[in-house]
Design a protein around this motif. Structure first.
Motif: not given
Length: 103
Positions: A68-79
């Motif tokens: 979940v952490a890797s999803f959040q850290s990679s997806f968040g900046p581009h959401a």
């Protein structure tokens, strides 16, 4: 491992440009997420429970990540960028589910 599923509800007035989604939106996501994205799958709904019924979801995208952490850290900046592209391919809001892959 986790799977992030984005499911686009189907209905009589639902519009979904699968070619745009497959050839523009998903490649943009894959490029932005980089190595954090382990796998991606795109499904188009073709039917429901009974013959002739609409599929509950017109399209589903599955994205696999280590955590979940890797999803959040990679997806968040581009959401915001990803969300801004949605009107280019559909008139419905996707539902997002995060699942643990158990087998």
């Amino acid at each position: 491992m986790i799977k992030v599923s984005v499911m686009y509800p189907n209905g009589p007035k639902t519009k979904f440009d699968s070619e745009y989604y497959k050839n523009s939106h998903l490649p943009m996501i894959a490029e932005a997420l980089g190595e954090d994205l382990k796998a991606m799958e795109f499904n188009i709904g073709i039917g429901g429970r009974t013959p002739g019924a609409l599929a509950p979801y017109i399209a589903i995208a599955h994205l696999t990540f280590e955590s979940v952490a890797s999803f959040q850290s990679s997806f968040g900046p581009h959401a915001e960028k990803f969300a801004a592209d949605v009107p280019n391919y559909t008139n419905v809001e996707g539902e997002l589910q995060i699942s643990e892959i158990v087998s």
